[in-house]
Motif scaffolding. Structure first.
Motif, short mmCIF file in Angstrom:
data_model
loop_
_atom_site.label_atom_id
_atom_site.label_comp_id
_atom_site.label_asym_id
_atom_site.label_seq_id
_atom_site.Cartn_x
_atom_site.Cartn_y
_atom_site.Cartn_z
N ARG A 284 0.86 -1.35 0.00
CA ARG A 284 -0.02 0.11 0.01
C ARG A 284 0.83 1.23 0.02
O ARG A 284 0.59 2.15 -0.66
CB ARG A 284 -1.10 -0.04 1.13
CG ARG A 284 -2.12 1.09 1.31
CD ARG A 284 -2.95 0.61 2.19
NE ARG A 284 -2.66 0.62 3.46
CZ ARG A 284 -2.74 -0.54 4.27
NH1 ARG A 284 -2.99 -1.50 3.74
NH2 ARG A 284 -2.26 -0.67 5.58
N ILE A 285 2.15 1.26 0.78
CA ILE A 285 2.70 2.46 0.82
C ILE A 285 3.37 2.74 -0.40
O ILE A 285 3.66 3.88 -0.72
CB ILE A 285 3.90 2.35 2.02
CG1 ILE A 285 3.06 2.33 3.51
CG2 ILE A 285 5.08 3.41 1.90
CD1 ILE A 285 4.09 1.93 4.70
N LEU A 286 4.02 1.56 -1.16
CA LEU A 286 4.59 1.68 -2.22
C LEU A 286 3.84 2.23 -3.63
O LEU A 286 4.00 3.03 -4.38
CB LEU A 286 5.49 0.47 -2.85
CG LEU A 286 6.83 0.19 -2.26
CD1 LEU A 286 7.37 -1.20 -2.91
CD2 LEU A 286 7.71 1.30 -2.93
N SER A 287 2.43 1.58 -3.46
CA SER A 287 1.72 2.03 -4.53
C SER A 287 1.21 3.57 -4.21
O SER A 287 1.05 4.38 -5.32
CB SER A 287 0.22 1.21 -4.22
OG SER A 287 0.97 -0.17 -4.71
N GLU A 288 0.98 3.88 -3.08
CA GLU A 288 0.99 5.28 -2.86
C GLU A 288 1.85 6.36 -3.30
O GLU A 288 1.61 7.59 -3.91
CB GLU A 288 0.53 5.55 -1.49
CG GLU A 288 0.26 7.02 -1.24
CD GLU A 288 -1.09 7.46 -1.64
OE1 GLU A 288 -1.10 8.66 -1.85
OE2 GLU A 288 -2.01 6.79 -2.24
N ALA A 289 3.38 5.95 -2.95
CA ALA A 289 4.43 6.43 -3.39
C ALA A 289 4.47 6.78 -4.93
O ALA A 289 4.79 7.91 -5.40
CB ALA A 289 5.65 5.79 -2.90
N VAL A 290 4.24 5.61 -5.88
CA VAL A 290 4.21 5.70 -7.17
C VAL A 290 2.84 6.78 -7.56
O VAL A 290 3.26 7.39 -8.60
CB VAL A 290 3.91 4.40 -7.62
CG1 VAL A 290 3.60 4.37 -9.34
CG2 VAL A 290 5.12 3.23 -7.38
N ARG A 291 1.86 6.63 -7.01
CA ARG A 291 0.62 7.44 -7.54
C ARG A 291 1.31 8.90 -7.26
O ARG A 291 0.96 9.85 -8.14
CB ARG A 291 -0.42 7.04 -6.56
CG ARG A 291 -1.65 7.67 -7.18
CD ARG A 291 -2.91 7.90 -6.22
NE ARG A 291 -2.45 8.15 -4.87
CZ ARG A 291 -2.65 9.69 -4.65
NH1 ARG A 291 -2.79 10.35 -5.69
NH2 ARG A 291 -2.28 10.06 -3.31
N ARG A 292 1.81 9.32 -6.07
CA ARG A 292 2.24 10.50 -6.10
C ARG A 292 3.45 10.99 -6.86
O ARG A 292 3.52 12.17 -7.32
CB ARG A 292 2.85 10.91 -4.42
CG ARG A 292 1.74 10.71 -3.33
CD ARG A 292 2.07 11.40 -2.21
NE ARG A 292 3.39 10.68 -1.48
CZ ARG A 292 3.52 9.42 -0.74
NH1 ARG A 292 2.30 9.12 -0.39
NH2 ARG A 292 4.53 8.93 -0.36
N ALA A 293 4.38 10.04 -7.29
CA ALA A 293 5.47 10.56 -8.33
C ALA A 293 4.92 10.55 -9.78
O ALA A 293 5.35 10.81 -10.53
CB ALA A 293 6.44 9.38 -8.14
N ARG A 294 3.75 10.08 -10.01
CA ARG A 294 3.23 9.96 -11.15
C ARG A 294 3.11 11.05 -11.93
O ARG A 294 3.73 11.17 -13.04
CB ARG A 294 1.98 9.08 -11.07
CG ARG A 294 1.41 8.39 -12.37
CD ARG A 294 0.10 7.82 -12.39
NE ARG A 294 0.27 6.55 -11.80
CZ ARG A 294 -0.35 5.82 -10.99
NH1 ARG A 294 -1.59 6.50 -10.73
NH2 ARG A 294 -0.25 4.79 -10.25
N GLY A 295 2.53 12.12 -11.34
CA GLY A 295 2.35 13.31 -12.09
C GLY A 295 3.40 13.82 -12.88
O GLY A 295 3.56 13.98 -14.13
N ASN A 296 4.29 14.46 -12.00
CA ASN A 296 5.39 15.24 -12.64
C ASN A 296 6.36 14.14 -13.53
O ASN A 296 6.60 14.67 -14.92
CB ASN A 296 6.42 15.61 -11.66
CG ASN A 296 7.63 16.47 -12.11
OD1 ASN A 296 7.58 17.32 -13.10
ND2 ASN A 296 8.88 16.18 -11.52
#
Length: 727
Positions: free
Chosen positions: A216-228
């Motif tokens: 869950r933590i990694l998936s959220e981190a990927v989601r946050r990094a996805r935009g830029n």
């Protein structure tokens, strides 16, 4: 429950119609994309058969059980599998979970389908000593069925994938156990067969079930990094497409996001934080030909500088599973490393579908792909490992070792490329060439220089194996070989060797026991031998001798039973102790695996010794003063008189305890003294009593008691040595 003539449950017509509409109709629509009407009709017959067999059964989710085999068939239809595979997928649980038997499958759907169903079914009728043994036996059965027909494992992988998709209804402990098994066994098999699409989903589902918080933590981190980052990758992708168009190169570019499990493994293996994993996003370039792959590589390298040492050419040298692609890491905008994979459309199809792509391409007559060849080579190796493995757990251990190949590529002197797992040695290389080469290798040259056989190999090296006609595998090789093929062949040879030595030792022990009883082994007639074999449940006289040599049967008791059969001894006296003093067994030191020397007292030639018949090991030789040997009251029938041969050969381990002043260079001087006395040190242990005095226990190799005394005398003459004694 009412039953029809075939013994299968009867389902009401309306219920059957509902199941068909809900479950089979969508599958039939999917199958119509590539199968003809006759094949789909046969698959429908299998669905109706399976729906009847599973009538009344539900999954933990509450759905009708038939929903599971239909879901498995959907997964296989995505791989464009043939009609027989889909029929077997729909029926894969009927033998195990219903009253349907193998013969009914044969009668309704033929031998081919029945064989596939049988290969996927578990060994439910056999009782095992432990769950681990049952799992290992089931695994071996499945893998051997896969060797005969690879479709067995494709069904099993699809079955596991759907079970992982619906794992949420299970208890947490069961979820973790199934997820661990999936990551340990099934994802490596999918990888080895080139089924990357299935492997990736199994990995992520297994990761989410085994480590839900981390996922869950990694998936959220990927989601946050996805935009830029996604905007940056999209800009790079656009530049690629413009340059490819300018160079008149037809290419499709696909941006992709690394999966959570891949990121997690990279963070673990390289000890990185998430912020340090830059290649979360990558670009995949698909072209029409191999030449275009290298043209595309040149174009992207002209656009962005490549990262030194990070280019991999898996087209020239494919991975173990047949995967082919060019991999490069580029310095992207803002200094962000970007991974680029370049491959042909056909390579991409094989990368996703692996060995299953055989059925997709067979209409075009393509039977010789790299993926197909590599997969079938591995299946042939599996068959050899199975034949050499002693039991299912040993087979499972060997295959698990082989399922995690971090490859190195080395060359034969003729320039042929040999692929091996990382940390493989020259012995692994020799067995990869041929079993006979491995069995008779005595030395090796790495890049034209002699090197130890245990040296780990590195990519690009040229390896030459030197063999000798009379050479045999060394048991010590098992401590450093890494390939399953090498390990299985060495173990098989040693087992055969132990059997031969045990038979010879058993013959010696029985002959001496008969002499002690006033008999002669040469006088044994076939009738008495047959009777004693029946008594001890042995197939042949050699089997009985092996049991005696391994210490599983006592020679004096066998002789007494033989005498009773001949009428020379009352049967009531068979188990009586005593019976005359036996002549000692002569020990030469070259008996091999069935005569060993006790680690508690380390006997050497010249010591007064006794032997103990240890079950499964043969004779274990002790010094007479050993505390274990002094307690001969327990199992007196197992203690034997043994003596050294007049001129024993070889070297023997002995332990020496040294009290010495704690000074710099003391151990070096002791090692030099041991070497000057013609001995080698095998092991050293320290025990500091205080700041001034240390106890050093060393294990040395000597030829006899006189040689040992010479070594001890050389050590005692050193200035800082206070006391020398033998353990």
């Amino acid at each position: 429950m009412e039953s029809g003539q075939t013994g299968t449950p009867v389902v009401a017509a309306t219920a059957e119609s509902h199941l068909t509409d809900v479950f089979f109709a969508p599958l039939a629509q999917h199958l119509a994309e590539y199968l003809d009407a006759a094949d789909i009709a046969r698959i429908r017959t299998a669905f109706e058969f399976g729906a009847q067999a599973h009538a009344g059964q539900t999954r933990k989710s509450g759905e009708p059980y038939i929903s599971h085999p239909i879901a498995v068939a959907h997964i296989l239809a995505d791989l464009r599998m043939d009609e027989a595979t889909l029929v077997a997928a729909i029926l894969h649980d009927v033998v195990e979970d219903t009253d349907i038997v193998h013969d009914q499958i044969v009668a309704e759907f033929g031998e081919e389908v029945a064989h596939l169903v049988d290969g996927v079914s578990k060994l439910a009728q056999i009782r095992f000593k432990s769950k681990a043994e049952a799992q290992a036996a089931n695994f071996r059965k499945m893998m051997m069925a896969m060797v005969e027909d690879v479709r067995v494992i494709l069904i099993k992988l699809a079955d596991r994938l759907h079970n992982m998709r619906t794992l949420g209804v299970m208890r947490p402990d069961k979820r973790r156990r199934i997820a661990r098994e999936t990551l340990d066994i099934y994802t490596p098999i999918a990888n080895r067969l080139g089924l990357n699409a299935i492997r990736h989903e199994l990995e992520d589902l297994g990761f989410a079930s085994l480590h839900p918080l981390r996922h869950r933590i990694l998936s959220e981190a990927v989601r946050r990094a996805r935009g830029n980052r996604k905007e940056i990758v999209a800009g790079i992708q656009e530049r690629f497409e413009q340059r490819f168009a300018h160079e008149r190169l037809t290419a499709d570019t696909l941006a992709r996001e690394k999966r959570p499990y891949s990121i997690y493994r990279k963070m673990q293996s390289k000890h990185l934080s998430f912020k340090e994993v830059f290649d979360v996003f990558a670009v995949r370039v698909l072209v029409d030909s191999v030449d275009d792959c290298y043209r595309a590589l040149g174009i992207v390298h002209n656009l962005y500088k490549p990262l030194p040492g990070r280019f991999k050419d898996y087209i020239a040298i494919p991975k173990a599973n047949g995967y082919q692609s060019l991999h490069t890491i580029l310095f992207g905008p803002h200094g962000i490393p970007l991974e680029v994979q370049i491959r042909t459309h056909e390579m991409h199809q094989f990368a996703e579908s692996g060995i299953a792509a055989h059925w997709l391409y067979k209409a075009q007559g393509d039977h010789g792909s790299v993926t197909q060849t590599r997969a079938r080579e591995w299946l042939r190796d599996l068959l050899e490992i199975q034949q050499k493995a002693g039991n299912p757990q040993e087979f499972l251990e060997s295959v698990k070792v082989d399922l995690f190949p971090d490859e190195v590529y080395v060359f034969t002197p003729m320039g042929e490329i040999i692929e091996l797992p990382r940390r493989a040695t020259a012995v692994d290389f020799a067995y990869a060439i041929h079993t006979d080469v491995g069995n008779t290798c005595v030395a090796c040259k790495i890049d034209r220089r002699f090197a130890p056989l245990s040296t780990p190999l590195e990519s690009g090296q040229t390896v030459e194996v030197i063999t000798a006609p009379g050479a045999v595998p060394n048991p010590s090789w098992l401590s450093f070989v890494v390939t399953a093929r090498a390990r299985a062949n060495i173990r098989a040879y040693l087992k055969h060797l132990q059997d031969a030595e045990a038979i010879r030792l058993g013959h010696r022990l029985l002959a001496k026991a008969m002499v002690a009883e006033g008999c002669d082994i040469e006088e044994l007639d076939e009738a008495r031998i047959d009777k004693i074999l029946r008594e001890y449940h042995q197939e042949s006289f050699n089997d009985l001798l092996r049991e005696i040599g391994l210490g599983n049967r006592m020679a004096p008791l066998v002789v007494r039973l033989l005498k009773a059969e001949a009428g020379k001894l009352d049967p009531d006296e068979i188990l009586r102790e005593g019976g005359g003093k036996q002549a000692p067994v002569i020990i030469s030191g070259t008996e091999g695996l069935v005569v060993s020397f006790a680690g508690c007292c380390h006997p050497v030639p010249g010591d007064a010794v006794v032997g103990f018949l240890s079950t499964g090991r043969g004779i274990v030789v002790h010094r007479q003063g050993c505390s274990n040997a002094s307690d001969a009251g327990e199992h007196p029938e197992r203690w034997l008189a043994v003596e050294w041969e007049a001129e024993p050969t070889g070297e023997y381990q002995s332990q020496i305890s040294i009290q010495a002043n704690n000074v710099r260079g003391g151990l070096a001087r002791i090692a030099a003294a041991v070497s000057d006395a013609g001995s080698d040190i095998d092991d050293v242990r320290f025990d500091d009593r205080d700041v001034n005095l240390t106890i050093i226990d060393i294990t040395v190799r000597v030829t006899d008691r006189i040689h040992l005394a010479r070594v001890m005398r050389a050590i005692k003459q050193l200035r800082d040595v206070v006391r020398v004694s033998r353990h």
